[in-house]
Design a protein around this motif. Structure first.
Motif, PDB file in Angstrom:
ATOM      1  N   PHE A 278     -18.518   0.405  -5.810  1.00 45.78           N
ATOM      2  CA  PHE A 278     -17.572  -0.470  -6.505  1.00 45.78           C
ATOM      3  C   PHE A 278     -16.433  -0.894  -5.578  1.00 45.78           C
ATOM      4  CE2 PHE A 278     -19.271   2.120 -10.126  1.00 45.78           C
ATOM      5  CZ  PHE A 278     -19.952   1.078 -10.747  1.00 45.78           C
ATOM      6  N   SER A 279     -16.004  -2.131  -5.733  1.00 44.78           N
ATOM      7  CA  SER A 279     -14.863  -2.638  -4.969  1.00 44.78           C
ATOM      8  C   SER A 279     -13.568  -2.122  -5.571  1.00 44.78           C
ATOM      9  CB  SER A 279     -14.857  -4.171  -5.010  1.00 44.78           C
ATOM     10  OG  SER A 279     -14.602  -4.628  -6.342  1.00 44.78           O
ATOM     11  N   ASN A 280     -12.468  -2.310  -4.855  1.00 41.59           N
ATOM     12  CA  ASN A 280     -11.166  -1.902  -5.396  1.00 41.59           C
ATOM     13  C   ASN A 280     -10.881  -2.614  -6.715  1.00 41.59           C
ATOM     14  OD1 ASN A 280     -10.935  -0.361  -3.133  1.00 41.59           O
ATOM     15  ND2 ASN A 280      -9.050  -1.312  -2.354  1.00 41.59           N
ATOM     16  N   GLN A 281     -11.207  -3.910  -6.780  1.00 43.60           N
ATOM     17  CA  GLN A 281     -10.978  -4.660  -8.017  1.00 43.60           C
ATOM     18  C   GLN A 281     -11.782  -4.057  -9.185  1.00 43.60           C
ATOM     19  OE1 GLN A 281     -11.657  -5.898  -5.054  1.00 43.60           O
ATOM     20  NE2 GLN A 281     -10.268  -7.624  -4.573  1.00 43.60           N
ATOM     21  N   GLN A 282     -13.032  -3.715  -8.940  1.00 46.88           N
ATOM     22  CA  GLN A 282     -13.862  -3.138  -9.995  1.00 46.88           C
ATOM     23  C   GLN A 282     -13.336  -1.762 -10.412  1.00 46.88           C
ATOM     24  OE1 GLN A 282     -17.508  -3.504  -7.692  1.00 46.88           O
ATOM     25  NE2 GLN A 282     -18.364  -4.919  -9.234  1.00 46.88           N
ATOM     26  N   LEU A 283     -12.923  -0.966  -9.439  1.00 48.45           N
ATOM     27  CA  LEU A 283     -12.383   0.352  -9.754  1.00 48.45           C
ATOM     28  C   LEU A 283     -11.125   0.229 -10.599  1.00 48.45           C
ATOM     29  CD1 LEU A 283     -12.839   2.059  -6.256  1.00 48.45           C
ATOM     30  CD2 LEU A 283     -14.135   2.549  -8.334  1.00 48.45           C
ATOM     31  N   ALA A 284     -10.291  -0.749 -10.302  1.00 54.09           N
ATOM     32  CA  ALA A 284      -9.063  -0.949 -11.077  1.00 54.09           C
ATOM     33  C   ALA A 284      -9.386  -1.357 -12.501  1.00 54.09           C
ATOM     34  CB  ALA A 284      -8.189  -2.011 -10.397  1.00 54.09           C
ATOM     35  N   ALA A 285     -10.345  -2.285 -12.662  1.00 54.43           N
ATOM     36  CA  ALA A 285     -10.712  -2.753 -14.001  1.00 54.43           C
ATOM     37  C   ALA A 285     -11.336  -1.629 -14.822  1.00 54.43           C
ATOM     38  CB  ALA A 285     -11.674  -3.934 -13.886  1.00 54.43           C
ATOM     39  N   GLN A 286     -12.156  -0.831 -14.203  1.00 56.27           N
ATOM     40  CA  GLN A 286     -12.827   0.257 -14.915  1.00 56.27           C
ATOM     41  C   GLN A 286     -11.832   1.307 -15.410  1.00 56.27           C
ATOM     42  OE1 GLN A 286     -15.515   1.647 -11.920  1.00 56.27           O
ATOM     43  NE2 GLN A 286     -16.967  -0.052 -12.186  1.00 56.27           N
ATOM     44  N   ARG A 287     -10.756   1.496 -14.679  1.00 53.28           N
ATOM     45  CA  ARG A 287      -9.798   2.554 -15.018  1.00 53.28           C
ATOM     46  C   ARG A 287      -8.534   2.006 -15.679  1.00 53.28           C
ATOM     47  NH1 ARG A 287     -13.230   3.455 -11.477  1.00 53.28           N
ATOM     48  NH2 ARG A 287     -14.055   5.531 -10.997  1.00 53.28           N
ATOM     49  N   ASP A 288      -8.509   0.701 -15.857  1.00 52.92           N
ATOM     50  CA  ASP A 288      -7.377   0.035 -16.511  1.00 52.92           C
ATOM     51  C   ASP A 288      -6.072   0.344 -15.779  1.00 52.92           C
ATOM     52  OD1 ASP A 288      -6.181  -1.628 -18.346  1.00 52.92           O
ATOM     53  OD2 ASP A 288      -5.823  -0.023 -19.813  1.00 52.92           O
ATOM     54  N   VAL A 289      -6.115   0.215 -14.451  1.00 47.70           N
ATOM     55  CA  VAL A 289      -4.915   0.377 -13.622  1.00 47.70           C
ATOM     56  C   VAL A 289      -4.811  -0.845 -12.725  1.00 47.70           C
ATOM     57  CG1 VAL A 289      -5.011   2.902 -13.688  1.00 47.70           C
ATOM     58  CG2 VAL A 289      -6.176   1.648 -11.833  1.00 47.70           C
ATOM     59  N   SER A 290      -3.693  -0.973 -12.038  1.00 46.90           N
ATOM     60  CA  SER A 290      -3.484  -2.131 -11.172  1.00 46.90           C
ATOM     61  C   SER A 290      -4.285  -2.004  -9.888  1.00 46.90           C
ATOM     62  CB  SER A 290      -1.999  -2.282 -10.832  1.00 46.90           C
ATOM     63  OG  SER A 290      -1.589  -1.232  -9.967  1.00 46.90           O
ATOM     64  N   LEU A 291      -4.556  -3.147  -9.266  1.00 54.51           N
ATOM     65  CA  LEU A 291      -5.242  -3.148  -7.971  1.00 54.51           C
ATOM     66  C   LEU A 291      -4.417  -2.406  -6.935  1.00 54.51           C
ATOM     67  CD1 LEU A 291      -7.472  -4.094  -6.062  1.00 54.51           C
ATOM     68  CD2 LEU A 291      -6.253  -6.281  -5.829  1.00 54.51           C
ATOM     69  N   ARG A 292      -3.086  -2.562  -6.981  1.00 51.57           N
ATOM     70  CA  ARG A 292      -2.233  -1.873  -6.017  1.00 51.57           C
ATOM     71  C   ARG A 292      -2.359  -0.360  -6.149  1.00 51.57           C
ATOM     72  NH1 ARG A 292      -0.877  -1.444  -1.152  1.00 51.57           N
ATOM     73  NH2 ARG A 292       0.924  -0.074  -0.865  1.00 51.57           N
ATOM     74  N   THR A 293      -2.491   0.132  -7.380  1.00 50.36           N
ATOM     75  CA  THR A 293      -2.644   1.581  -7.589  1.00 50.36           C
ATOM     76  C   THR A 293      -3.923   2.086  -6.930  1.00 50.36           C
ATOM     77  OG1 THR A 293      -1.410   1.533  -9.668  1.00 50.36           O
ATOM     78  CG2 THR A 293      -2.911   3.386  -9.331  1.00 50.36           C
ATOM     79  N   VAL A 294      -5.020   1.351  -7.126  1.00 50.37           N
ATOM     80  CA  VAL A 294      -6.284   1.759  -6.516  1.00 50.37           C
ATOM     81  C   VAL A 294      -6.191   1.692  -4.997  1.00 50.37           C
ATOM     82  CG1 VAL A 294      -8.725   1.158  -6.227  1.00 50.37           C
ATOM     83  CG2 VAL A 294      -7.685   1.134  -8.497  1.00 50.37           C
ATOM     84  N   THR A 295      -5.571   0.635  -4.495  1.00 47.06           N
ATOM     85  CA  THR A 295      -5.421   0.497  -3.043  1.00 47.06           C
ATOM     86  C   THR A 295      -4.654   1.677  -2.458  1.00 47.06           C
ATOM     87  OG1 THR A 295      -5.451  -1.909  -3.234  1.00 47.06           O
ATOM     88  CG2 THR A 295      -4.548  -0.983  -1.200  1.00 47.06           C
ATOM     89  N   THR A 296      -3.599   2.094  -3.151  1.00 51.40           N
ATOM     90  CA  THR A 296      -2.815   3.254  -2.696  1.00 51.40           C
ATOM     91  C   THR A 296      -3.674   4.510  -2.690  1.00 51.40           C
ATOM     92  OG1 THR A 296      -0.766   2.285  -3.539  1.00 51.40           O
ATOM     93  CG2 THR A 296      -0.788   4.669  -3.173  1.00 51.40           C
ATOM     94  N   HIS A 297      -4.475   4.704  -3.744  1.00 51.68           N
ATOM     95  CA  HIS A 297      -5.373   5.876  -3.791  1.00 51.68           C
ATOM     96  C   HIS A 297      -6.360   5.848  -2.618  1.00 51.68           C
ATOM     97  CE1 HIS A 297      -3.926   7.563  -7.451  1.00 51.68           C
ATOM     98  NE2 HIS A 297      -4.366   6.594  -8.247  1.00 51.68           N
ATOM     99  N   VAL A 298      -6.902   4.677  -2.319  1.00 55.47           N
ATOM    100  CA  VAL A 298      -7.871   4.579  -1.225  1.00 55.47           C
ATOM    101  C   VAL A 298      -7.207   4.913   0.104  1.00 55.47           C
ATOM    102  CG1 VAL A 298      -9.343   2.986   0.080  1.00 55.47           C
ATOM    103  CG2 VAL A 298      -9.345   2.918  -2.433  1.00 55.47           C
ATOM    104  N   GLU A 299      -5.991   4.413   0.309  1.00 53.88           N
ATOM    105  CA  GLU A 299      -5.268   4.711   1.548  1.00 53.88           C
ATOM    106  C   GLU A 299      -5.040   6.214   1.707  1.00 53.88           C
ATOM    107  OE1 GLU A 299      -1.782   2.358   1.073  1.00 53.88           O
ATOM    108  OE2 GLU A 299      -2.729   0.481   1.737  1.00 53.88           O
ATOM    109  N   ARG A 300      -4.673   6.877   0.614  1.00 56.47           N
ATOM    110  CA  ARG A 300      -4.443   8.319   0.672  1.00 56.47           C
ATOM    111  C   ARG A 300      -5.747   9.078   0.924  1.00 56.47           C
ATOM    112  NH1 ARG A 300      -0.349   8.664  -4.563  1.00 56.47           N
ATOM    113  NH2 ARG A 300       1.535   7.929  -3.467  1.00 56.47           N
ATOM    114  N   ILE A 301      -6.840   8.605   0.340  1.00 60.84           N
ATOM    115  CA  ILE A 301      -8.149   9.239   0.570  1.00 60.84           C
ATOM    116  C   ILE A 301      -8.517   9.166   2.043  1.00 60.84           C
ATOM    117  CG2 ILE A 301     -10.633   9.010   0.123  1.00 60.84           C
ATOM    118  CD1 ILE A 301      -9.838   8.005  -2.715  1.00 60.84           C
ATOM    119  N   LEU A 302      -8.359   7.989   2.640  1.00 59.95           N
ATOM    120  CA  LEU A 302      -8.708   7.823   4.054  1.00 59.95           C
ATOM    121  C   LEU A 302      -7.839   8.713   4.930  1.00 59.95           C
ATOM    122  CD1 LEU A 302      -9.224   3.939   4.305  1.00 59.95           C
ATOM    123  CD2 LEU A 302     -10.874   5.734   3.729  1.00 59.95           C
TER     124      LEU A 302
END
Length: 327
Positions: A278-302
């Motif tokens: 899933f892309s960041n956009q899809q992950l955000a839509a699935q979890r009902d959070v903002s794209l920026r929130t998902v992007t921040t999570h991905v940055e922390r994961i990396l």
């Protein structure tokens, strides 16, 4: 015991020790026939996890008869003296008139059997492992020497029927691990010296198990959520406990101290979403959070995993076996 019967005893005891229990049971039934003169026979094994009997091998009996000779017979009043005495018993050895019992009238007589003999089997520690049933069309078919032979052979037959007596061949289960063997019908079997695995009882595991069984994978490693925290799992295809051609699945698990790489529950959730493609956009839509929130999570994961990209993080997770198996 006659010399010929002694030879049968030795050959049957040797056959009972074979690794393929189903083939071993069929061989024992064949070897005993010249002494017992049975027209039908069945080995019923006791599964301590399911608390139920299952047929290991049977000859001549119909399917319905074999089923009745398991749990129904074990729960009957007629079985009580056989189990209490730890001795093979013929119909005519039973207290009262066994031929008036429901088991005889409803199960054996319709099958054309006039005589029978049963032995309950117990391991060296005294644990019940199953039963051996013989039936014959003519009364008086089972003589005293047949019961004597079964009594001498019972310890070897008990080991053969003991589904928990050994771990699956070739599998080194880690010390302290819980383990369960699941056959192709989805039935759980006990594994020697191991507490039952918790993972198979959790939501989502059955769907994973179906996918894994249908795949060409031989083994898989990952994590599973449970009511008691995260579990580190290894599942692998092994031989069926009854020797059937379909493979069984051995589930091994150990509790984990926490999520890998100090990931938070949400970060771990996002990592598994990344692994699912899933892309960041899809992950955000699935979890009902903002794209920026998902992007921040991905940055922390990396950062926590020391990887430069999403692909690198997913590849590392796959290599280390830390993704959810039930995702």
């Amino acid at each position: 015991m006659e010399p010929s019967h002694t030879r049968v005893l030795v050959e049957a005891a040797y056959a009972a020790g074979a690794h393929d229990r189903r083939a071993a049971a069929m061989t024992v039934l064949r070897l005993l026939e010249p002494v017992t003169h049975h027209d039908a026979g069945a080995f019923m094994v006791w599964d301590p996890v399911a608390q139920a009997h299952r047929a290991l091998a049977a000859v001549t009996y119909g399917d319905e008869t074999v089923v009745a000779l398991g749990d129904r017979y074990a729960a009957s009043a007629e079985n009580r003296p056989v189990r209490e005495l730890h001795l093979p018993m013929r119909i005519d050895d039973m207290p009262g008139d066994y031929r008036r019992s429901p088991m005889y009238q409803e199960v054996l007589r319709p099958g054309g059997f006039e005589d029978g003999m049963t032995a309950c089997l117990f391991s060296g520690s005294g644990a019940y492992t199953g039963m051996l049933h013989f039936s014959a069309a003519a009364r008086g078919s089972f003589r005293a020497d047949a019961a004597e032979l079964l009594e001498a052979l019972a310890p070897a037959l008990a080991r053969m029927c003991d589904v928990a007596r050994r771990q699956p061949s070739g599998c080194a289960i880690p010390p302290g691990a819980n383990a369960t063997l699941i056959d192709h019908n989805g039935r759980a079997w006990a594994v020697e010296s191991c507490a039952p695995a918790l993972a198979p009882t959790q939501p989502g595991f059955a769907a994973f198990l179906r996918r894994f069984t249908a795949s060409t994978q031989v083994t898989a490693t990952g994590l599973q959520a449970s009511s008691e925290g995260w579990l580190a799992l290894q599942v692998l295809k092994v031989a069926d406990p009854l020797g059937r051609p379909e493979p069984a699945v051995l589930v091994q698990e150990l509790p984990t101290a926490g999520l890998p790489h100090s990931l938070s529950p949400r970060e771990y959730d996002i990592l598994n979403g990344m692994a699912a493609g899933f892309s960041n956009q899809q992950l955000a839509a699935q979890r009902d959070v903002s794209l920026r929130t998902v992007t921040t999570h991905v940055e922390r994961i990396l950062h926590k995993m020391g990887q430069p990209s999403r692909a690198g993080a997913v590849a590392s997770a796959l290599r280390d076996g830390i993704l959810r198996l039930d995702r």
